[in-house]
Design a protein around this motif. Structure first.
Motif, PDB file in Angstrom:
ATOM      1  N   THR A  34      74.920  67.523  46.187  1.00 44.20           N
ATOM      2  CA  THR A  34      75.719  68.328  46.040  1.00 44.20           C
ATOM      3  C   THR A  34      76.593  65.755  46.808  1.00 44.20           C
ATOM      4  N   LYS A  35      77.746  66.173  45.150  1.00 50.31           N
ATOM      5  CA  LYS A  35      78.698  64.666  45.112  1.00 50.31           C
ATOM      6  C   LYS A  35      79.655  64.746  46.350  1.00 50.31           C
ATOM      7  N   THR A  36      80.410  65.980  46.893  1.00 49.72           N
ATOM      8  CA  THR A  36      81.432  65.991  47.350  1.00 49.72           C
ATOM      9  C   THR A  36      81.010  65.153  49.119  1.00 49.72           C
ATOM     10  N   GLN A  47      81.336  73.055  45.078  1.00 54.50           N
ATOM     11  CA  GLN A  47      80.046  72.658  44.730  1.00 54.50           C
ATOM     12  C   GLN A  47      78.407  72.893  45.156  1.00 54.50           C
ATOM     13  N   ARG A  50      78.551  77.044  43.168  1.00 57.86           N
ATOM     14  CA  ARG A  50      78.113  76.634  40.928  1.00 57.86           C
ATOM     15  C   ARG A  50      76.623  76.166  41.393  1.00 57.86           C
ATOM     16  N   CYS A  51      76.749  75.010  41.614  1.00 53.09           N
ATOM     17  CA  CYS A  51      75.291  74.853  41.390  1.00 53.09           C
ATOM     18  C   CYS A  51      73.732  75.470  41.565  1.00 53.09           C
ATOM     19  N   ASP A 242      76.766  62.325  37.031  1.00 54.85           N
ATOM     20  CA  ASP A 242      76.990  63.315  36.902  1.00 54.85           C
ATOM     21  C   ASP A 242      77.347  64.339  37.493  1.00 54.85           C
ATOM     22  N   GLN A 243      78.018  64.959  37.254  1.00 57.90           N
ATOM     23  CA  GLN A 243      78.365  66.145  38.250  1.00 57.90           C
ATOM     24  C   GLN A 243      76.886  67.223  38.676  1.00 57.90           C
ATOM     25  N   GLU A 245      75.960  69.899  38.959  1.00 56.23           N
ATOM     26  CA  GLU A 245      75.541  71.228  38.160  1.00 56.23           C
ATOM     27  C   GLU A 245      74.502  70.816  36.837  1.00 56.23           C
ATOM     28  N   THR A 246      75.019  69.723  35.825  1.00 52.01           N
ATOM     29  CA  THR A 246      74.704  68.810  34.833  1.00 52.01           C
ATOM     30  C   THR A 246      72.737  68.710  35.342  1.00 52.01           C
TER      31      THR A 246
END
Length: 358
Positions: A34-36, A47, A50-51, A242-243, A245-246
């Motif tokens: 996660t990036k949060t 997030q 979504r992943c 990047d996100q 998910e990417t």
């Protein structure tokens, strides 16, 4: 549809990360991080989900402060995939994560502290049957190892990892995965080869701090892909600016490129040349966007000329060989019909939705 290729795979022991097996004969899993801010429960849960929807098997979250440690219990309740606690410096956060029900803990031996702190984490993890990833990075090696080798080398990464494997085993703990990451692809490959040759622990592959989407994807594909093609590696994480998910999409694409997975839609398109007579660039982009998230195992080819187009289109589940203002549609190698260029995206989407694998 291509069959999954079985590379002569290194024999590793298996660990369980929640309900996901890693190592042994288990499929190679894809991870992200996660990036949060972990303390932001809502954003972090969204997030992670979504992943997971993008195909992540395991997601890692940083626990670097008191608020994050307190938030993890609630986050675990709201997500659908196993979580890994990423711990640096403060072993107390690892203990809190374990108590909260985390599926795995990642510690960096170079900064976690004394043997007693490591022992405390290991004993708590053993009590809960939670595996530990010993995560070694070339940028955070222990001072004495760095002084001994002068600079980060494959041998230095190997020595750091094995030092902490031995500490864990001294405390009766061997539910372990190992990573020996570097920003240098050749160094990372060499270090993993050393670990792979001398242990049977499952290996978590990755190029650390790989960079932005373009360069990071290339470095990850080369480093991770080279090792996987040698049968080395049990779980992978692509690290991108990047996100997350990417990162998942690129990780899954690496597996698909080696035919180690059949998950999702694969679009093959030609690089184009002066023979191109239709808007292949725009059509390919629209198709990627429209088919994103569809979990059917389908290979689609979109070719732009009469030289290679018909032959290669026949090799896909659904294929397009384009010409001036129109294209020929193929299904499982059989020419079906001509379609207008303006209808290509919708026609392929329709065929994908109706497609049934044999």
């Amino acid at each position: 549809m291509d069959k999954i290729i079985t590379y002569p795979r290194r024999k590793s022991r298996q660990i369980m990360v929640g309900n996901v097996p890693v190592g042994g004969d288990a499929p190679i899993s894809v991870q992200t991080m996660t990036k949060t801010k972990t303390a932001d429960v809502k954003a972090t849960v969204e997030q992670i989900n979504r992943c997971h929807e993008a195909g992540a098997d395991i997601v890692r979250v940083t626990i670097n402060e008191k608020d994050a440690a307190e938030a993890i219990k609630e986050i675990i309740k709201q997500v659908r995939c196993p979580l890994v606690a990423d711990i640096h410096f403060n072993h107390v956060f690892a203990l809190k994560a374990i108590e909260a029900g985390i599926a795995k803990v990642r510690i960096n031996p170079g900064n976690i502290g004394s043997k007693e702190r490591i022992k405390e984490v290991l004993l708590k993890a053993k009590e809960r049957n939670i595996p530990i990833r010993i995560g070694v990075n070339s940028g955070s090696l222990e001072k004495d190892i760095l002084e001994k080798h002068s600079y980060p080398t494959a041998e230095a990464l190997f020595e750091s990892a094995m030092r902490h494997v031995e500490i864990a085993q001294d405390f009766g703990f061997d539910d372990i995965a190992i990573s020996v990451k570097s920003t240098s692809v050749p160094l990372m490959i060499e270090a993993y080869r050393l670990i792979a040759a001398k242990t049977d622990f499952p290996l978590h592959l990755g190029v650390t701090e790989a960079g932005s989407f373009a360069m990071g994807s290339i470095k990850s594909a080369v480093g991770i892909g080279a090792l996987l093609s040698e049968g080395i590696g049990d779980t992978i994480r692509v690290s991108l600016t990047d996100q997350p998910e990417t990162e998942v999409h690129i990780g899954k694409d690496i597996l698909r490129s080696l035919q180690l997975a059949q998950r999702g839609v694969e679009i093959i398109s030609c690089p184009t040349c002066g023979r191109l007579d239709f808007d292949l660039f725009n059509i390919t982009k629209k198709l990627e966007d429209k088919l994103k998230g569809i979990k059917k195992n389908i290979k689609i080819s979109i070719l732009g000329c009469v030289v290679n187009g018909p032959g290669e289109a026949k090799e896909a589940d659904i294929g397009i060989a384009g010409g001036k203002g129109e294209a020929i549609l193929y299904k499982r190698g059989i020419m079906v019909r001509k379609i207008k260029e303006s209808d290509i995206v919708e026609e392929i989407y329709k065929e994908v939705m109706e497609f049934e694998s044999k």
